[in-house]
Design a protein around this motif. Sequence first.
Motif, PDB file in Angstrom:
ATOM      1  N   UNK A  54      -2.988  -2.988  16.927  1.00 15.28           N
ATOM      2  CA  UNK A  54      -1.549  -3.133  17.172  1.00 15.28           C
ATOM      3  C   UNK A  54      -0.750  -2.250  16.219  1.00 15.28           C
ATOM      4  N   UNK A  55      -1.138  -2.211  14.938  1.00 12.69           N
ATOM      5  CA  UNK A  55      -0.419  -1.385  13.960  1.00 12.69           C
ATOM      6  C   UNK A  55      -0.510   0.091  14.324  1.00 12.69           C
ATOM      7  N   UNK A  56      -1.664   0.535  14.769  1.00 13.58           N
ATOM      8  CA  UNK A  56      -1.817   1.936  15.162  1.00 13.58           C
ATOM      9  C   UNK A  56      -0.963   2.255  16.383  1.00 13.58           C
ATOM     10  N   UNK A  57      -0.963   1.367  17.352  1.00 16.47           N
ATOM     11  CA  UNK A  57      -0.154   1.585  18.552  1.00 16.47           C
ATOM     12  C   UNK A  57       1.339   1.541  18.224  1.00 16.47           C
ATOM     13  N   UNK A  58       1.737   0.599  17.384  1.00 17.51           N
ATOM     14  CA  UNK A  58       3.157   0.435  17.052  1.00 17.51           C
ATOM     15  C   UNK A  58       3.698   1.601  16.231  1.00 17.51           C
ATOM     16  N   UNK A  59       2.866   2.149  15.363  1.00 16.51           N
ATOM     17  CA  UNK A  59       3.336   3.229  14.489  1.00 16.51           C
ATOM     18  C   UNK A  59       2.996   4.612  15.028  1.00 16.51           C
ATOM     19  N   UNK A  60       2.145   4.666  16.033  1.00 13.55           N
ATOM     20  CA  UNK A  60       1.709   5.958  16.554  1.00 13.55           C
ATOM     21  C   UNK A  60       0.889   6.733  15.546  1.00 13.55           C
ATOM     22  N   UNK A  61       0.232   6.000  14.654  1.00 15.00           N
ATOM     23  CA  UNK A  61      -0.576   6.642  13.617  1.00 15.00           C
ATOM     24  C   UNK A  61      -1.923   5.936  13.491  1.00 15.00           C
ATOM     25  N   UNK A  62      -2.825   6.596  12.801  1.00 11.57           N
ATOM     26  CA  UNK A  62      -4.146   6.013  12.532  1.00 11.57           C
ATOM     27  C   UNK A  62      -4.021   5.029  11.382  1.00 11.57           C
ATOM     28  N   UNK A  63      -4.304   3.788  11.659  1.00 10.66           N
ATOM     29  CA  UNK A  63      -4.361   2.763  10.624  1.00 10.66           C
ATOM     30  C   UNK A  63      -5.785   2.773  10.074  1.00 10.66           C
ATOM     31  N   UNK A 101      -0.316   1.723   3.959  1.00 12.06           N
ATOM     32  CA  UNK A 101       0.355   0.417   3.985  1.00 12.06           C
ATOM     33  C   UNK A 101       1.869   0.573   3.967  1.00 12.06           C
ATOM     34  N   UNK A 102       2.380   1.649   3.375  1.00 13.18           N
ATOM     35  CA  UNK A 102       3.815   1.918   3.335  1.00 13.18           C
ATOM     36  C   UNK A 102       4.386   2.024   4.752  1.00 13.18           C
ATOM     37  N   UNK A 103       3.569   2.440   5.706  1.00 18.12           N
ATOM     38  CA  UNK A 103       3.997   2.602   7.086  1.00 18.12           C
ATOM     39  C   UNK A 103       4.453   1.280   7.696  1.00 18.12           C
ATOM     40  N   UNK A 104       3.799   0.197   7.319  1.00 17.81           N
ATOM     41  CA  UNK A 104       4.156  -1.102   7.897  1.00 17.81           C
ATOM     42  C   UNK A 104       4.929  -1.996   6.941  1.00 17.81           C
ATOM     43  N   UNK A 105       4.751  -1.787   5.648  1.00 16.29           N
ATOM     44  CA  UNK A 105       5.395  -2.680   4.673  1.00 16.29           C
ATOM     45  C   UNK A 105       6.540  -2.022   3.919  1.00 16.29           C
TER      46      UNK A 105
END
Length: 158
Positions: free
Chosen positions: A91-100, A34-38
Amino acid sequence: MRWHYRDPPLVWLLVWSYAAHLAEEYLGGFPAWFVTIAGRPLPIGVFVAINAVAFVGMVLAARAAIRSEMLGWLAITIATVLLVNGLAHLVASLATGSYSPGLITGVVLYLPIAQLVLLRAWHQVPGAFFWQGVGAGVAVHGLVVVAALVGSGLALAY
């Protein structure tokens, strides 16, 4: 045979896909991710509390939707919540380039099952009834996001 949007096996499939999704999120480390997006991790106790309340609410809503045509909009609400969540993980995985954590069940379970319920409902209920369920689903998902942000302390930081 065409599925009715609130057929018990279909509605309970929504609930059980949520249970599988929670397992993927928990085991995959969603609270830490969650730190990745928040910008802040989601405390595990907050994650558990939010999802415990949501699971109980979903079970009660599923039961009500199956038993009462007047409450059938609750099946639409559940499907909308899952559809929005599945898309958010994608969308979160695509935007961060990581596995959500939650991405796999979000894409493999949520998207097809929720779409099936929503497509069936689209053809089986009046428009106002359909949009009532969709609106409630978007609002519920929004409340969950706000609860996670508040629970992570992000909302209190500003």
